[in-house]
Design a protein around this motif. Structure first.
Motif, PDB file in Angstrom:
ATOM      1  N   TYR A  62       3.078   0.170 -10.084  1.00 10.47           N
ATOM      2  CA  TYR A  62       4.584   0.622 -10.121  1.00 10.47           C
ATOM      3  C   TYR A  62       4.775   1.063 -11.494  1.00 10.47           C
ATOM      4  O   TYR A  62       3.670   1.241 -12.496  1.00 10.47           O
ATOM      5  CB  TYR A  62       5.685   0.075  -9.708  1.00 10.47           C
ATOM      6  CG  TYR A  62       5.618  -1.510 -10.808  1.00 10.47           C
ATOM      7  CD1 TYR A  62       6.098  -1.355 -12.054  1.00 10.47           C
ATOM      8  CD2 TYR A  62       4.963  -3.098 -10.054  1.00 10.47           C
ATOM      9  CE1 TYR A  62       6.236  -2.822 -12.405  1.00 10.47           C
ATOM     10  CE2 TYR A  62       4.800  -4.223 -10.571  1.00 10.47           C
ATOM     11  CZ  TYR A  62       5.345  -4.276 -11.881  1.00 10.47           C
ATOM     12  OH  TYR A  62       5.778  -5.281 -12.434  1.00 10.47           O
ATOM     13  N   SER A  71      11.048   1.449  -8.744  1.00  8.48           N
ATOM     14  CA  SER A  71       9.696   1.626  -8.301  1.00  8.48           C
ATOM     15  C   SER A  71       9.180   0.341  -8.997  1.00  8.48           C
ATOM     16  O   SER A  71       8.304  -0.014  -7.462  1.00  8.48           O
ATOM     17  CB  SER A  71       9.146   3.113  -9.981  1.00  8.48           C
ATOM     18  OG  SER A  71       8.504   2.006 -10.990  1.00  8.48           O
ATOM     19  N   LYS A  72       9.441  -0.807  -9.635  1.00 10.82           N
ATOM     20  CA  LYS A  72       8.879  -1.980  -8.992  1.00 10.82           C
ATOM     21  C   LYS A  72       9.684  -2.690  -7.985  1.00 10.82           C
ATOM     22  O   LYS A  72       8.825  -3.493  -7.393  1.00 10.82           O
ATOM     23  CB  LYS A  72       9.456  -2.765  -9.890  1.00 10.82           C
ATOM     24  CG  LYS A  72       9.263  -3.771 -10.162  1.00 10.82           C
ATOM     25  CD  LYS A  72       9.457  -4.753 -11.376  1.00 10.82           C
ATOM     26  CE  LYS A  72       8.279  -6.130 -11.018  1.00 10.82           C
ATOM     27  NZ  LYS A  72       9.024  -6.944 -13.021  1.00 10.82           N
ATOM     28  N   ALA A  75       8.133  -0.387  -5.007  1.00 15.73           N
ATOM     29  CA  ALA A  75       6.681  -0.786  -5.197  1.00 15.73           C
ATOM     30  C   ALA A  75       6.241  -2.712  -3.903  1.00 15.73           C
ATOM     31  O   ALA A  75       5.800  -3.193  -3.193  1.00 15.73           O
ATOM     32  CB  ALA A  75       6.107  -1.581  -5.864  1.00 15.73           C
ATOM     33  N   THR A  91      -0.348  -7.066  -6.888  1.00 15.95           N
ATOM     34  CA  THR A  91       0.743  -6.084  -8.433  1.00 15.95           C
ATOM     35  C   THR A  91       0.570  -6.574  -9.572  1.00 15.95           C
ATOM     36  O   THR A  91       0.267  -8.094  -9.863  1.00 15.95           O
ATOM     37  CB  THR A  91       2.455  -6.604  -7.558  1.00 15.95           C
ATOM     38  OG1 THR A  91       2.856  -7.388  -7.849  1.00 15.95           O
ATOM     39  CG2 THR A  91       2.570  -6.187  -6.037  1.00 15.95           C
ATOM     40  N   TRP A 125       0.579   3.566  -4.670  1.00 15.98           N
ATOM     41  CA  TRP A 125       1.042   3.664  -6.316  1.00 15.98           C
ATOM     42  C   TRP A 125       2.864   4.194  -5.996  1.00 15.98           C
ATOM     43  O   TRP A 125       3.226   4.864  -4.809  1.00 15.98           O
ATOM     44  CB  TRP A 125       0.309   5.032  -6.707  1.00 15.98           C
ATOM     45  CG  TRP A 125      -1.353   4.715  -7.207  1.00 15.98           C
ATOM     46  CD1 TRP A 125      -1.530   3.477  -7.354  1.00 15.98           C
ATOM     47  CD2 TRP A 125      -2.021   5.792  -7.229  1.00 15.98           C
ATOM     48  NE1 TRP A 125      -2.852   3.997  -7.530  1.00 15.98           N
ATOM     49  CE2 TRP A 125      -3.173   5.015  -8.291  1.00 15.98           C
ATOM     50  CE3 TRP A 125      -2.023   7.119  -7.254  1.00 15.98           C
ATOM     51  CZ2 TRP A 125      -4.287   5.946  -8.504  1.00 15.98           C
ATOM     52  CZ3 TRP A 125      -3.481   7.805  -8.270  1.00 15.98           C
ATOM     53  CH2 TRP A 125      -5.102   7.297  -8.374  1.00 15.98           C
ATOM     54  N   ALA A 126       3.652   3.397  -6.461  1.00 16.41           N
ATOM     55  CA  ALA A 126       4.916   3.646  -6.635  1.00 16.41           C
ATOM     56  C   ALA A 126       5.382   4.333  -8.534  1.00 16.41           C
ATOM     57  O   ALA A 126       5.566   2.780  -8.667  1.00 16.41           O
ATOM     58  CB  ALA A 126       5.720   2.285  -6.011  1.00 16.41           C
TER      59      ALA A 126
END
Length: 279
Positions: A62, A71-72, A75, A91, A125-126
């Motif tokens: 992320y 984004s976290k 993710a 992660t 992928w974020a």
């Protein structure tokens, strides 16, 4: 598997509220009911004649350093869905990862990231959009992943799903850039994707996605991704087997690094000059 800096494996399981319980998270668990009722086929799917029987090993990246960056949060939701679908998920926290510099490749966060890349069979992928494109926090992680390490290409042939969060109206700039990066990293990108608009409205106080069409799309992407990842890992070696590389291995005994190829090319040119001078 332990991190390069000696920290416990739980650091890679920070998407869980309980490190011992896959797919666990804070607040209301909306993932398990959806998987149990609607995603049994994806959870139970195995390609015919599958050789790989272990859970797919998924690395989730992320693009934020903030404890609750969107984004976290996105993710982490992806990680929980994938665990509920039977994957083994890690992660990576980019906090502390230095800006790309070849002189510090032994930095503990760099080694940790590369260990996870080698371990993984597929990626999620974020990333977040900043000034109309991919934020530097995410790109820096990709910059630290080598296209090749010696004759090993750590991302080649691996599946990847791409998602993005937007602070305003929906955009696809970041997912388009992520697809470009995936191609350069020699990865197979799933067709579906997610762009979460006005991300600040899509997550509750616990950091969980609210029920919405945005959340449904994320579930769709992960459902497609887990099936694709299971299929892809069975055939990635075959799909990435190339005539030129097989020929090089036969002639040289292994794949040469780019530096070795350039050295050989320079030596050949130098020899040609000497031969011409002696004529």
């Amino acid at each position: 598997m332990t991190a390069a800096n000696g920290t416990p494996e739980a650091n890679w399981l920070s998407h869980r509220s309980n490190p011992e319980t896959p797919a666990s998270g804070p607040g209301e668990d909306w993932v398990t009911p959806i998987v149990d009722e609607y995603l049994q086929e994806a959870r139970d799917f195995r390609p015919a004649g599958a050789v790989h029987t272990h859970p797919p090993r998924i690395l989730v990246l992320y693009g934020t350093l903030r404890p609750k960056g969107f984004s976290k949060l996105l993710a982490f939701e992806c990680a929980r869905i994938l665990e509920a679908l039977g994957a083994e998920v890690r992660t990576f926290d980019p906090l502390g990862l230095p800006v790309r510099d070849p002189e510090i490749q032994e930095h503990s966060k760099v080694v940790e990231l590369r260990q996870l890349v080698y371990w993984s069979e597929a990626h999620v992928w974020a990333a977040s959009e900043l000034h109309g494109n991919l934020c530097g926090t995410f790109k820096n992680q990709i910059d630290w992943i080598p296209l090749n390490s010696g004759s090993v290409r750590p991302t080649q042939g691996k599946a990847v799903a791409v998602l993005q969060v937007c602070g305003g109206s929906q955009s696809f700039n970041v997912v388009n850039t992520l697809r470009l990066l995936a191609r350069w990293m020699r990865m197979a990108c799933v067709v579906n994707q997610s762009s979460v608009q006005k991300a600040w409205k899509e997550f509750d106080d616990d950091g969980r996605m609210k029920e919405s069409s945005m959340r449904e799309r994320v579930v769709d992407v992960m459902e497609e991704f887990i099936k694709f990842a299971r299929i892809n890992r069975e055939y990635s070696d075959l799909l990435t087997s190339r005539y030129s590389e097989r020929k090089e291995k036969e002639e040289k005994g292994r794949l040469l690094t780019q530096a070795e190829k350039e050295t050989a090319k320079d030596a050949a040119l130098e020899n040609a000059k000497k031969e011409k001078a002696n004529e």
